[in-house]
Design a protein around this motif. Structure first.
Motif, short mmCIF file in Angstrom:
data_model
loop_
_atom_site.label_atom_id
_atom_site.label_comp_id
_atom_site.label_asym_id
_atom_site.label_seq_id
_atom_site.Cartn_x
_atom_site.Cartn_y
_atom_site.Cartn_z
N ARG A 27 0.80 -1.22 0.00
CA ARG A 27 0.00 0.00 0.00
C ARG A 27 0.83 1.26 0.00
O ARG A 27 0.44 2.26 -0.55
N ASN A 28 1.96 1.21 0.64
CA ASN A 28 2.76 2.43 0.76
C ASN A 28 3.49 2.68 -0.56
O ASN A 28 4.06 1.77 -1.15
N ALA A 29 3.44 3.92 -1.03
CA ALA A 29 4.03 4.22 -2.34
C ALA A 29 5.53 4.00 -2.33
O ALA A 29 6.11 3.59 -3.34
N VAL A 30 6.18 4.25 -1.19
CA VAL A 30 7.64 4.05 -1.12
C VAL A 30 7.97 2.57 -1.23
O VAL A 30 8.97 2.19 -1.83
N ALA A 31 7.09 1.70 -0.69
CA ALA A 31 7.34 0.26 -0.79
C ALA A 31 7.22 -0.19 -2.24
O ALA A 31 7.94 -1.09 -2.69
N ILE A 32 6.30 0.43 -3.00
CA ILE A 32 6.19 0.10 -4.43
C ILE A 32 7.47 0.48 -5.14
O ILE A 32 8.00 -0.26 -5.98
N LEU A 33 8.03 1.65 -4.80
CA LEU A 33 9.28 2.05 -5.42
C LEU A 33 10.42 1.12 -5.05
O LEU A 33 11.31 0.85 -5.87
N MET A 34 10.38 0.57 -3.83
CA MET A 34 11.42 -0.40 -3.47
C MET A 34 11.31 -1.66 -4.31
O MET A 34 12.31 -2.25 -4.72
N THR A 92 -1.58 11.55 2.49
CA THR A 92 -1.47 10.11 2.66
C THR A 92 -0.44 9.60 1.66
O THR A 92 -0.22 10.21 0.63
N VAL A 93 0.22 8.48 2.02
CA VAL A 93 1.09 7.86 1.02
C VAL A 93 0.58 6.49 0.63
O VAL A 93 1.23 5.78 -0.10
N HIS A 94 -0.59 6.13 1.13
CA HIS A 94 -1.12 4.81 0.78
C HIS A 94 -1.88 4.92 -0.53
O HIS A 94 -2.83 5.69 -0.65
N VAL A 95 -1.44 4.14 -1.53
CA VAL A 95 -1.98 4.36 -2.87
C VAL A 95 -3.43 3.92 -3.00
O VAL A 95 -4.10 4.35 -3.93
N ASP A 96 -3.92 3.10 -2.09
CA ASP A 96 -5.34 2.75 -2.25
C ASP A 96 -6.25 3.81 -1.67
O ASP A 96 -7.46 3.75 -1.84
N GLU A 97 -5.68 4.82 -1.00
CA GLU A 97 -6.52 5.93 -0.54
C GLU A 97 -6.51 7.08 -1.52
O GLU A 97 -7.27 8.03 -1.37
N ILE A 98 -5.62 7.04 -2.50
CA ILE A 98 -5.57 8.12 -3.49
C ILE A 98 -6.40 7.65 -4.66
O ILE A 98 -5.89 7.19 -5.67
N ASN A 99 -7.73 7.74 -4.51
CA ASN A 99 -8.55 7.17 -5.59
C ASN A 99 -9.56 8.15 -6.15
O ASN A 99 -10.50 7.75 -6.80
N ILE B 73 10.87 8.14 3.74
CA ILE B 73 10.04 7.45 4.73
C ILE B 73 9.95 8.28 6.00
O ILE B 73 8.88 8.42 6.60
N MET B 74 11.08 8.84 6.41
CA MET B 74 11.03 9.61 7.65
C MET B 74 10.33 10.93 7.50
O MET B 74 9.82 11.47 8.48
N LEU B 75 10.27 11.48 6.29
CA LEU B 75 9.59 12.76 6.12
C LEU B 75 8.12 12.61 5.78
O LEU B 75 7.40 13.58 5.78
N THR B 76 7.68 11.40 5.45
CA THR B 76 6.25 11.17 5.27
C THR B 76 5.78 10.32 6.44
O THR B 76 6.50 10.17 7.41
N GLU B 77 4.63 9.72 6.34
CA GLU B 77 4.05 9.24 7.59
C GLU B 77 4.67 7.95 8.10
O GLU B 77 4.37 7.53 9.18
N GLY B 78 5.53 7.31 7.32
CA GLY B 78 6.16 6.09 7.82
C GLY B 78 7.10 6.34 8.97
O GLY B 78 7.45 5.44 9.71
#
Lengths: 103, 163, 321
Positions: A27-34, A92-99, B73-78
Motif C-alpha cells: 500500500r505504501n508508495a515508497v514500498a512500491i518504489l522499493m 497520505t502515502v497509501h496508494v489505495d486511498e488516493i482514488n 520514509i522519515m519525512l512522510t508518515e512512515g
C-alpha cells in the motif's frame, strides 16, 4: 559443478518476481518504489551475466548495466519527490486511498 | 567449487533480504533490509568479474538510493513507526501472478540453448568501460548525462514547498 | 585458484589490520586528540593515568565496557543494535585498500579508490538507522542532518578522486603512488583537489567545523544520544577509524604514500598520515562550528563547482601537455 549462465538467470528471475509481488501488493508508495528497485537490480544481473557468458569481447552488457543504474537513480529521485509532493497535498502515502481524480 | 559456495551464500543473503523487503510490516525495517540485498547483488557482480559495476552499485544503490528512500520514509508518515497494515486486498492474485511469471521465466531460461562464448573478459574492465563509453558508446554517455540533469531539476522542482 | 588459502589469507590479514586499527586509531587517536587539544588551549591534557597520560584510553575503555547497556523502551531493538555495527564495519572496511608500503596492502583492488568512496558512503545508512531507531526526536534530527551533510560532501570528494585518477591513469591506490614516484607528488600538481579533499573528508567524518549533527551543546550528542557503553564505543571506533582512513587516503593520493629517501616506507607513510591527522585535530580546536545551511551551501555552491572546474582543467592539461 560450475556456476553457469542459468544459475544467474534463475536467481534474477526469482528476484524480479519478488519485486513484482512488492509492486502489486503493497500500500505504501515508497514500498512500491522499493519493489521497482529490486526489479531493476534483477535486470542488471541478467545484463552482466550475459556479458560475461555470451558476449565477452565488447563490454556492452556492463555499460548497459551502468546506464540502468543511473536511470534507476533518476527514477527513484523523481518518484520519491512525487511521493513527497503527494503527501504534502493529499496527506497520505497509501496508494489505495488516493482514488479520486479531483481534489 | 569455491565459486559455487560463494554463489550459494550470496544468493541466500540476497533472496532472504529481498523477502524481508517485500513482506515486512514495518516499512523502515524493509527499507533497511534493502542494504543486504544490494550488497548481495554487488557480490554477484564481483563473481561475474564486473568490478567497476560492483563499486558503482555499492556507491549508488546502497549508499545513495537507500538513504533517499529512508529520508522520504522519515519525512512522510512512515516515520512515526505506526503499525498500519501494509498490504492491500490484492495479495492472493499477486502471489499467483508472480509465481506464474517466475515459473515461466525459469522454465524458459533452463531450456533455452544459450550460445556460450569461449573468449574471456578483459582483465581491467574499468578501463575497458571507460574506453567504450568514450568511443563506441559516447552518445549513450551524453544522453545519460542529459537525463540526469533533467531528473535533478525535476526532482528539486517537484519536491519544493509552495510558498 | 586455491579458495581455502585465499579465504584464510584474506581473513587473517583483515583480522590483523582491524586489530591494529582498533588499537591505534581508537585508543591512540582519542589520547592524541585530548593531548593536542590541551596543548592548543594552553593546558595539559590527561596526565594521571600512566606516564604522561598514555594509558588514558585504556581507562576510558574499561569505563565504557562496564556501563549498563540501555535500550529505549519503544525503540526498534534489531535496528538499534545493528546501526553501530554498520558504522564501525564501514569505517574499518576502508582500510583494505590503503597501501602502507609497496607490497604492504591487504588487497590491491584495481578499483581501489572507488571502493574507498563506496565504503565511506555506506556509513550514512548506519547513522540514519541509529538516529531513527532511538525513538527520540533529537536523535532523529541529528541523524537526518548528519546524513544530509555526509551525502552532500561525497560529491566534492568524488570529484577530487576523479581528478587524481585522471592524472595517475589508474584507480588502484598502489598505481597512484607509483605514478607519483615518476612525476612528483600530487599535492603540487593537484593542490585544489587536495584542499577540496581535506574539507570534504572533515565533513564526511563529522568533525568540527562540520560537527553540527553531534553538537554537544545543541543536539544532545545527536544521533548517538541513546547509546551507552559498548555501542557508543563502536560508534566512536567507526568514526575515528574513518578519520584515520581519510588521512591515510589523503597521504596516498596527494602526499606520495610511502615515498621518501632514507627511512623504511612504512615509517614515511605513518609520518605523513599522522601529519594530516594532526592537521585535522588542529582544525578541530581552532574553528567554530558551521551552521547547517552554511555547511550545505559550502558543499553545493562552492566545493562541487570548484571540483568540476578542476576536473575540466585537469582534463585539458593532460590532453594537451
Amino acid at each position: 559443478m560450475q556456476v553457469g549462465l542459468t544459475h544467474y538467470l534463475v536467481l534474477s528471475a526469482l528476484l524480479f518476481c519478488l519485486g513484482l509481488y512488492a509492486m502489486l501488493s503493497r500500500r505504501n508508495a515508497v514500498a512500491i518504489l522499493m519493489g521497482i528497485e529490486l526489479m531493476l537490480n534483477a535486470a542488471n544481473i541478467n545484463l552482466v551475466a550475459f556479458n560475461k557468458y555470451v558476449a565477452p569481447t565488447a563490454l556492452n552488457g556492463q555499460v548497459f548495466a551502468l546506464v540502468v543504474i543511473t536511470l534507476a537513480a533518476c527514477e527513484a529521485g523523481v518518484g520519491l519527490a512525487l511521493v513527497m509532493a503527494a503527501y504534502r497535498n493529499l496527506e497520505t502515502v497509501h496508494v489505495d486511498e488516493i482514488n479520486i481524480m479531483k481534489w | 567449487m569455491g565459486e559455487l559456495a560463494a554463489f550459494i551464500i550470496l544468493s541466500a543473503i540476497t533472496l532472504v533480504s529481498a523477502v524481508v523487503v517485500v513482506t515486512s510490516g514495518n516499512i523502515v525495517r524493509s527499507a533497511l533490509s534493502l542494504v543486504p540485498t544490494f550488497l548481495g547483488v554487488t557480490g554477484f557482480y564481483i563473481l561475474l568479474q564486473a568490478e567497476f559495476v560492483a563499486g558503482i552499485q555499492v556507491l549508488i544503490y546502497a549508499g545513495a538510493i537507500t538513504v533517499l528512500i529512508l529520508f522520504v520514509i522519515m519525512l512522510t508518515e512512515g516515520g512515526t513507526g505506526l503499525r498500519v497494515p501494509q498490504i492491500n486486498e490484492q495479495v492472493p492474485m499477486s502471489i499467483l501472478a508472480s509465481a506464474a511469471l517466475a515459473l515461466l521465466l525459469i522454465s524458459v531460461f533452463i531450456r533455452a540453448p544459450w550460445p556460450t562464448a569461449k573468449e574471456a573478459l578483459p582483465q581491467y574492465t574499468a578501463s575497458g568501460i571507460g574506453e567504450a563509453l568514450l568511443t563506441n558508446l559516447v552518445l549513450v554517455f551524453e544522453v545519460t548525462s542529459l537525463v540526469l540533469l533533467v531528473a535533478l531539476m525535476g526532482a528539486i522542482i517537484i519536491a519544493r514547498r509552495e510558498h | 585458484m586455491n579458495w581455502g588459502l585465499e579465504i584464510a589469507k584474506a581473513v587473517g590479514l583483515a583480522v590483523v589490520m582491524f586489530t591494529f586499527l582498533a588499537v591505534v586509531a581508537a585508543m591512540f587517536g582519542v589520547l592524541l586528540e585530548r593531548k593536542i587539544g590541551g596543548w592548543i588551549q594552553s593546558r595539559l591534557g590527561p596526565k594521571h593515568v600512566g606516564p604522561q597520560g598514555l594509558l588514558q584510553t585504556i581507562a576510558d575503555t574499561v569505563k565504557l565496557l562496564q556501563k549498563e547497556h540501555i535500550t529505549p523502551r519503544a525503540a526498534d531493538v534489531v535496528i538499534f543494535n545493528t546501526a553501530p555495527l554498520i558504522v564501525a564495519v564501514a569505517g574499518l572496511m576502508d582500510w583494505i585498500v590503503i597501501p602502507f608500503g609497496p607490497t604492504l596492502i591487504v588487497r590491491d583492488l584495481n578499483i581501489g579508490v572507488l571502493f574507498f568512496a563506496a565504503m565511506a558512503s555506506l556509513t550514512v545508512v548506519g547513522i540514519l538507522a541509529g538516529g531513527f531507531a532511538s525513538n527520540n526526536k533529537y536523535s532523529l534530527l541529528g541523524g537526518l542532518r548528519s546524513a544530509s551533510q555526509m551525502i552532500s560532501y561525497e560529491l566534492p570528494m568524488a570529484a577530487a578522486f576523479i581528478a587524481v585518477a585522471m592524472q595517475a591513469g589508474t584507480l588502484s591506490t598502489v598505481g597512484i603512488v607509483n605514478a607519483q614516484a615518476q612525476r612528483g607528488w600530487f599535492v603540487l600538481w593537484q593542490f585544489p583537489a587536495f584542499v577540496i579533499f581535506l574539507i570534504a573528508a572533515t565533513a564526511e567524518v563529522n568533525r568540527v567545523p562540520f560537527d553540527l549533527p553531534e553538537a554537544e551543546s545543541e543536539l544532545v550528542a545527536g544521533y548517538f544520544s541513546e547509546y551507552t557503553g559498548m555501542r557508543f564505543a563502536l560508534f566512536q571506533l567507526g568514526e575515528y577509524a574513518e578519520m584515520f582512513g581519510m588521512a591515510a587516503m589523503a597521504t596516498t593520493l596527494f602526499l606520495g604514500g610511502w615515498l621518501g629517501p632514507l627511512l623504511p616506507p612504512v615509517i614515511w607513510f605513518l609520518l605523513k598520515m599522522y601529519l594530516i591527522v594532526f592537521f585535522l585535530m588542529w582544525m578541530r580546536w581552532t574553528y567554530p562550528r558551521l551552521r547547517l545551511d552554511h555547511l550545505l551551501n559550502l558543499s553545493w555552491k562552492l566545493l562541487l563547482p570548484a571540483g568540476l572546474i578542476w576536473i575540466l582543467i585537469t582534463g585539458f592539461v593532460i590532453t594537451f601537455f
